[in-house]
Write a protein that holds these residues in place. Structure first.
Motif, PDB file in Angstrom:
ATOM      1  N   LEU A  45       0.839  -1.187   0.000  1.00 17.20           N
ATOM      2  CA  LEU A  45       0.000   0.000   0.000  1.00 17.20           C
ATOM      3  C   LEU A  45       0.879   1.244   0.000  1.00 17.20           C
ATOM      4  CD1 LEU A  45      -2.643  -0.970   2.714  1.00 17.20           C
ATOM      5  CD2 LEU A  45      -2.702  -1.453   0.259  1.00 17.20           C
ATOM      6  N   LEU A  46       0.374   2.329  -0.539  1.00 16.19           N
ATOM      7  CA  LEU A  46       1.065   3.607  -0.422  1.00 16.19           C
ATOM      8  C   LEU A  46       1.016   4.082   1.024  1.00 16.19           C
ATOM      9  CD1 LEU A  46      -0.285   5.421  -3.599  1.00 16.19           C
ATOM     10  CD2 LEU A  46       2.111   4.877  -3.162  1.00 16.19           C
ATOM     11  N   GLY A  47       2.083   4.687   1.482  1.00 15.78           N
ATOM     12  CA  GLY A  47       2.100   5.201   2.850  1.00 15.78           C
ATOM     13  C   GLY A  47       3.526   5.338   3.345  1.00 15.78           C
ATOM     14  N   GLY A  48       3.646   5.660   4.624  1.00 13.86           N
ATOM     15  CA  GLY A  48       4.976   5.834   5.188  1.00 13.86           C
ATOM     16  C   GLY A  48       4.929   6.230   6.641  1.00 13.86           C
ATOM     17  N   GLY A  49       6.071   6.665   7.140  1.00 13.96           N
ATOM     18  CA  GLY A  49       6.217   6.963   8.554  1.00 13.96           C
ATOM     19  C   GLY A  49       5.749   8.350   8.938  1.00 13.96           C
ATOM     20  N   ARG A  50       5.282   8.449  10.149  1.00 10.98           N
ATOM     21  CA  ARG A  50       4.853   9.736  10.690  1.00 10.98           C
ATOM     22  C   ARG A  50       6.058  10.651  10.884  1.00 10.98           C
ATOM     23  NH1 ARG A  50       0.561  10.104  15.685  1.00 10.98           N
ATOM     24  NH2 ARG A  50       0.094  12.327  15.560  1.00 10.98           N
ATOM     25  N   GLU A  51       5.894  11.926  10.526  1.00  6.97           N
ATOM     26  CA  GLU A  51       6.955  12.904  10.689  1.00  6.97           C
ATOM     27  C   GLU A  51       6.524  13.974  11.688  1.00  6.97           C
ATOM     28  OE1 GLU A  51       8.214  14.373   6.897  1.00  6.97           O
ATOM     29  OE2 GLU A  51       8.872  12.394   6.194  1.00  6.97           O
ATOM     30  N   PRO A  52       7.478  14.715  12.233  1.00  6.82           N
ATOM     31  CA  PRO A  52       7.144  15.675  13.307  1.00  6.82           C
ATOM     32  C   PRO A  52       6.063  16.676  12.940  1.00  6.82           C
ATOM     33  CG  PRO A  52       9.522  15.396  13.147  1.00  6.82           C
ATOM     34  CD  PRO A  52       8.938  14.656  11.983  1.00  6.82           C
ATOM     35  N   GLN A  53       5.991  17.068  11.660  1.00  8.62           N
ATOM     36  CA  GLN A  53       4.991  18.069  11.278  1.00  8.62           C
ATOM     37  C   GLN A  53       3.594  17.502  11.111  1.00  8.62           C
ATOM     38  OE1 GLN A  53       7.373  16.871   9.341  1.00  8.62           O
ATOM     39  NE2 GLN A  53       6.811  16.814   7.174  1.00  8.62           N
ATOM     40  N   ASP A  54       3.439  16.172  11.180  1.00  5.97           N
ATOM     41  CA  ASP A  54       2.129  15.551  11.004  1.00  5.97           C
ATOM     42  C   ASP A  54       1.340  15.617  12.304  1.00  5.97           C
ATOM     43  OD1 ASP A  54       2.948  14.896   8.443  1.00  5.97           O
ATOM     44  OD2 ASP A  54       3.615  12.882   9.020  1.00  5.97           O
ATOM     45  N   ALA A  55       0.284  16.395  12.303  1.00  7.42           N
ATOM     46  CA  ALA A  55      -0.524  16.538  13.522  1.00  7.42           C
ATOM     47  C   ALA A  55      -1.266  15.248  13.850  1.00  7.42           C
ATOM     48  CB  ALA A  55      -1.516  17.690  13.354  1.00  7.42           C
ATOM     49  N   THR A  56      -1.696  14.517  12.842  1.00  3.84           N
ATOM     50  CA  THR A  56      -2.420  13.262  13.031  1.00  3.84           C
ATOM     51  C   THR A  56      -1.908  12.245  12.015  1.00  3.84           C
ATOM     52  OG1 THR A  56      -4.176  13.773  11.437  1.00  3.84           O
ATOM     53  CG2 THR A  56      -4.484  14.562  13.708  1.00  3.84           C
ATOM     54  N   LEU A  57      -2.326  10.998  12.200  1.00  8.07           N
ATOM     55  CA  LEU A  57      -1.948   9.967  11.244  1.00  8.07           C
ATOM     56  C   LEU A  57      -2.634  10.182   9.897  1.00  8.07           C
ATOM     57  CD1 LEU A  57      -1.922   6.832  13.549  1.00  8.07           C
ATOM     58  CD2 LEU A  57       0.026   8.079  12.620  1.00  8.07           C
ATOM     59  N   GLU A  58      -3.795  10.836   9.901  1.00  5.56           N
ATOM     60  CA  GLU A  58      -4.422  11.163   8.616  1.00  5.56           C
ATOM     61  C   GLU A  58      -3.558  12.154   7.856  1.00  5.56           C
ATOM     62  OE1 GLU A  58      -8.449  13.118   6.631  1.00  5.56           O
ATOM     63  OE2 GLU A  58      -8.542  12.323   8.672  1.00  5.56           O
ATOM     64  N   HIS A  59      -2.955  13.121   8.585  1.00  4.39           N
ATOM     65  CA  HIS A  59      -2.033  14.036   7.927  1.00  4.39           C
ATOM     66  C   HIS A  59      -0.848  13.267   7.339  1.00  4.39           C
ATOM     67  CE1 HIS A  59      -3.848  17.344  10.542  1.00  4.39           C
ATOM     68  NE2 HIS A  59      -4.033  17.726   9.304  1.00  4.39           N
ATOM     69  N   THR A  60      -0.384  12.234   8.057  1.00  2.80           N
ATOM     70  CA  THR A  60       0.722  11.428   7.563  1.00  2.80           C
ATOM     71  C   THR A  60       0.373  10.769   6.238  1.00  2.80           C
ATOM     72  OG1 THR A  60       1.550  10.957   9.790  1.00  2.80           O
ATOM     73  CG2 THR A  60       2.188   9.430   8.051  1.00  2.80           C
ATOM     74  N   VAL A  61      -0.774  10.089   6.196  1.00  2.00           N
ATOM     75  CA  VAL A  61      -1.120   9.355   4.979  1.00  2.00           C
ATOM     76  C   VAL A  61      -1.412  10.311   3.828  1.00  2.00           C
ATOM     77  CG1 VAL A  61      -3.620   9.119   5.382  1.00  2.00           C
ATOM     78  CG2 VAL A  61      -2.386   7.353   4.117  1.00  2.00           C
ATOM     79  N   ARG A  62      -2.023  11.460   4.110  1.00  2.00           N
ATOM     80  CA  ARG A  62      -2.271  12.428   3.040  1.00  2.00           C
ATOM     81  C   ARG A  62      -0.954  12.999   2.496  1.00  2.00           C
ATOM     82  NH1 ARG A  62      -7.288  13.708   1.849  1.00  2.00           N
ATOM     83  NH2 ARG A  62      -8.991  13.204   3.281  1.00  2.00           N
TER      84      ARG A  62
END
Length: 312
Positions: A45-62
């Motif tokens: 699947l497309l995706g990856g790791g959470r980064e400091p600027q990601d407020a939520t996991l939805e922000h991460t996947v987007r």
């Protein structure tokens, strides 16, 4: 597979389970770099790791969808949390978000991996894919039946295009909002400097039609991009521009709709795409304005319904 937790893990990955109306799932063929990347040469699947600027996991996947494939889905909903083992053997939680998209993956700009393709769940046994990913797809498919019959067979991983007559090409349909205040000024947005199309240039609020009607697309884009609420009965078609940028490019049909009334003031809902909203006097438009937008605004003021630009 377990239901998503009530609170998000502090450290986690996020992936997108993207499906279309034909019951197919979008998979990503990863680069074959053993020892350098996770699951080399496998479909995932497309995706990856959470980064400091990601407020939520939805922000991460987007963010990952935008960075890896230039994808921006209207709706993503939490589906499950998968646990995978990293190279050190530790269990890593992966938040799975499900979203619907009916586009052609061959038209996406892939920045990582080898390719993107559609697969029906019954074809997954033919792939080099993790059991957990296969189980995830099949679980989702069992609870979300296809709206149309899924494809199978040797070429089921690609969207089949209908056969066209000789010389016929598909046209991209874009919707555009002509928002005019009582004083006659019209709304324009300044596109982000990193935009693939018309960076640092003024343009009306616009978007491409997905698997939806043009007016539905307009209402959705106005809400997502600027926080504006428009009702279907308040929309009218005021101009059409048939345009190409350069000879040989894919032709585009720009539909310009006027909203007679609306609620809300323009907000920067997507600052990575638009950095400023401003109402302009149509007789003093900015110099750095998308050319076909200028043609459309001038056509609307003159009462013309149709224009062409870029054609020889």
């Amino acid at each position: 597979m377990t239901p998503p937790p009530t609170t998000e893990p502090e450290t986690a990955n996020a992936s997108a389970l993207i499906h279309n109306d034909r019951g197919q799932y979008l998979l990503h063929l990863r680069d074959y770099f053993p020892g350098r990347i996770w699951e080399p040469g496998m479909w995932s699947l497309l995706g990856g790791g959470r980064e400091p600027q990601d407020a939520t996991l939805e922000h991460t996947v987007r963010r990952e969808l935008a960075e890896e494939a230039g994808l921006d889905l209207a709706d993503l909903t939490p589906f499950a949390t998968e646990y995978a083992c990293d190279d050190a053997g530790a269990s890593v939680p992966i938040a799975i978000y499900a979203g619907r998209w009916n586009g052609d993956p061959r038209e996406l700009h892939l920045t990582e991996g080898v390719m993107l393709a559609w697969f029906a769940p019954n074809d997954l046994h033919r792939l080099r894919i993790a059991d957990t990913t296969s189980d995830l797809v099949r679980r989702h498919a069992a609870s979300h039946p296809a709206r149309t019959a899924p494809q199978s067979g040797p070429s089921s991983h690609e969207e089949r295009r209908p056969t066209s007559p000789h010389g016929t090409v598909l046209n991209v349909v874009g919707v555009h909002l002509h928002l005019e205040r009582p004083d006659g000024t019209v709304l324009l947005g300044l596109r982000h400097p990193d935009s693939a199309f018309a960076p640092s240039t003024w343009h009306v609020l616009a978007g491409h039609c997905e698997q939806e009607s043009a007016i539905t697309c307009l209402i959705r884009e106005a809400r997502e991009e600027a926080g504006l609420h428009i009702e279907r009965q308040d929309v009218e078609l005021v101009h059409v521009v048939h345009h190409i940028d350069r000879a040989g490019d894919q032709p585009r049909m720009g539909l310009f709709f006027r909203a007679r009334t609306w609620s809300g003031e323009p907000e920067l809902r997507e600052p990575d795409k638009c950095t400023q909203w401003k109402f302009w006097d149509p007789t003093a438009l900015p110099d750095n304005l998308v050319p076909y937008t200028r043609v459309a605004i001038e056509g609307i003021r003159a009462g013309r319904r149709y224009s062409e630009t870029g054609w020889a």
